[in-house]
Scaffold this active site. Structure first.
Site, short mmCIF file in Angstrom:
data_model
loop_
_atom_site.label_atom_id
_atom_site.label_comp_id
_atom_site.label_asym_id
_atom_site.label_seq_id
_atom_site.Cartn_x
_atom_site.Cartn_y
_atom_site.Cartn_z
N PRO A 2 0.64 -1.19 -0.21
CA PRO A 2 -0.23 0.08 -0.48
C PRO A 2 0.75 1.33 0.02
O PRO A 2 2.12 1.62 0.65
CB PRO A 2 -0.60 -0.22 1.29
CG PRO A 2 -0.85 -1.71 1.65
CD PRO A 2 0.85 -2.48 1.30
N GLU A 3 0.32 1.92 -0.84
CA GLU A 3 1.30 3.48 -0.85
C GLU A 3 -0.03 4.49 -0.40
O GLU A 3 -0.37 4.92 0.66
CB GLU A 3 1.67 3.84 -2.53
CG GLU A 3 2.34 2.30 -2.64
CD GLU A 3 3.16 2.81 -4.54
OE1 GLU A 3 3.23 3.33 -4.63
OE2 GLU A 3 3.01 1.14 -4.96
N LYS A 51 3.47 6.31 3.86
CA LYS A 51 3.46 5.22 4.22
C LYS A 51 2.29 5.12 5.81
O LYS A 51 2.02 3.78 6.00
CB LYS A 51 3.71 3.87 3.61
CG LYS A 51 4.40 4.49 2.47
CD LYS A 51 4.73 3.34 1.46
CE LYS A 51 5.41 3.44 0.46
NZ LYS A 51 6.67 2.84 -0.28
N ARG A 248 13.90 -3.41 -5.17
CA ARG A 248 12.08 -3.10 -5.98
C ARG A 248 11.67 -2.85 -7.60
O ARG A 248 12.21 -2.24 -8.65
CB ARG A 248 11.63 -2.26 -4.93
CG ARG A 248 11.89 -1.75 -3.97
CD ARG A 248 10.92 -3.35 -3.07
NE ARG A 248 9.57 -3.06 -2.87
CZ ARG A 248 8.64 -2.12 -3.04
NH1 ARG A 248 9.28 -1.32 -1.81
NH2 ARG A 248 8.17 -2.32 -2.96
#
Ligand SMILES: [Zn+2]
Length: 259
Positions: A2-3, A51, A248
Site C-alpha cells: 500500500p502506498e 505510508k 524493487r
C-alpha cells in the site's frame, strides 16, 4: 505494498468510525504490547504520514501502525465481527459502541507518547500528501540525490514519503523519464504528479492510478510487463531498482522513457 493513497483512504475510513469516539475495545496483539488495553481513551484522529498511520488518543498516546506488504484495516459494525476480530492474523482491534476496526497483518505496531511521534516518523522526508507539502522542496531533495537512479530515490522514504513501486512507475511514465536516470537530471515535476495521482486515487470510488476503474484499466505501466504501452504500443519492461538486497520492481516503456 500500500502506498500513500491507500493509507489516506484508511485514515479517512478510520476517522469516520473512530474520530471523537471513546474506545470500548483497544487490543494490540504485538509482542510486548500484548497486555495493552486502550479502552477508555477517546480517538482524536487518524493522521497518515507517508505510508505510516498515527492514531492519536486523548490520553497523550499515539498508536503507530504500518501496513507493510499485506496489512489492512477492516471495519464492521460492532457485534458483527463474526470472529474476524479473533483470527490469528489480527494485530490490533479498535472498537467503539458502533464500529470495530480490525487491523490484519499489520507490519508494524508501536505505542508512543504523542509528543514523541518524531521517534517513529522523524526519519521520513516530506509527506507528499500533506496539505502543506512544499513540492519545490521535494524536487530539490530528489535532485540532491545526485547520481542515484530516480527510481530508487522515489522509493526512499527518507527523501520524500508516500511513493511505492506503483506511483514510481506511473509518475515517471507520465513524464517520459527512465527509472535509471540520475536524480540530479530530473527537472520534471514527478513529485507533484505523484501527489496528484495519489490524491485522485484516494478520492475515487476505488483506488486507481489512471483515473479509471474497471479490470485492467487502473494502471498505465505498473505490473504490465510484456503488455503494450498505452501510449505507443511498445511492450512494457520491468527492471529492478534500489540497493542490493532491497531491489524493487520498476515498470516502464523503453520507447516513451528512453535511457
Ligand atoms: Zn510507450
Amino acid at each position: 505494498m500500500p502506498e500513500g493513497d491507500i493509507v489516506l483512504r484508511v485514515a479517512r475510513r478510520m476517522d469516520a468510525a473512530l474520530a471523537g469516539q471513546r474506545l470500548v475495545r483497544g487490543e494490540l496483539r504485538w509482542g510486548r504490547l500484548g497486555d495493552t488495553d486502550l479502552a477508555g481513551a477517546v480517538v482524536l484522529g487518524n493522521h497518515p504520514v507517508g505510508k505510516h498511520l498515527l492514531t492519536r488518543l486523548d490520553d497523550g498516546r499515539t498508536l503507530h501502525t504500518h501496513l507493510r506488504m499485506d496489512g489492512s484495516w477492516w471495519i464492521t459494525r460492532a457485534g458483527e465481527e463474526r470472529g474476524a476480530d479473533r483470527a490469528h492474523r489480527v494485530r490490533a482491534v479498535l472498537g467503539t459502541e458502533r464500529w470495530t476496526c480490525i487491523g490484519r497483518l499489520l507490519g508494524m505496531v508501536d505505542l508512543v507518547r504523542t509528543r514523541d511521534e518524531h521517534l517513529v516518523v522523524g526519519h521520513l522526508g516530506p509527506d507528499l500528501l500533506a496539505d502543506d507539502v512544499d513540492l519545490e522542496e521535494c524536487g530539490e531533495r530528489v535532485r540532491a540525490q545526485r547520481e542515484r537512479p530516480i527510481g530508487a530515490v522515489l522509493l526512499d522514504q527518507t527523501v520524500v514519503a508516500g511513493i511505492g513501486t506503483l506511483y514510481l512507475a506511473e509518475s515517471l511514465w507520465a513524464h517520459h523519464v527512465h527509472p535509471l536516470r540520475p536524480a540530479r537530471e530530473v527537472t520534471e515535476p514527478v513529485c507533484a504528479t505523484a501527489r496528484h495521482l495519489m490524491l485522485r486515487s484516494a478520492d475515487s470510488p476505488l483506488p486507481t492510478a489512471t483515473g479509471e476503474n474497471g479490470p485492467g484499466r487502473d494502471k498505465h505501466v505498473h505490473g504490465r510487463a510484456g503488455r503494450p504501452c498505452r501510449r505507443c504500443g511498445t511492450p512494457i519492461v520491468e527492471i529492478q531498482v534500489g540497493p542490493p538486497g532491497m531491489e524493487r520492481p520498476a515498470f516502464f516503456c523503453p520507447h516513451c522513457q528512453p535511457a
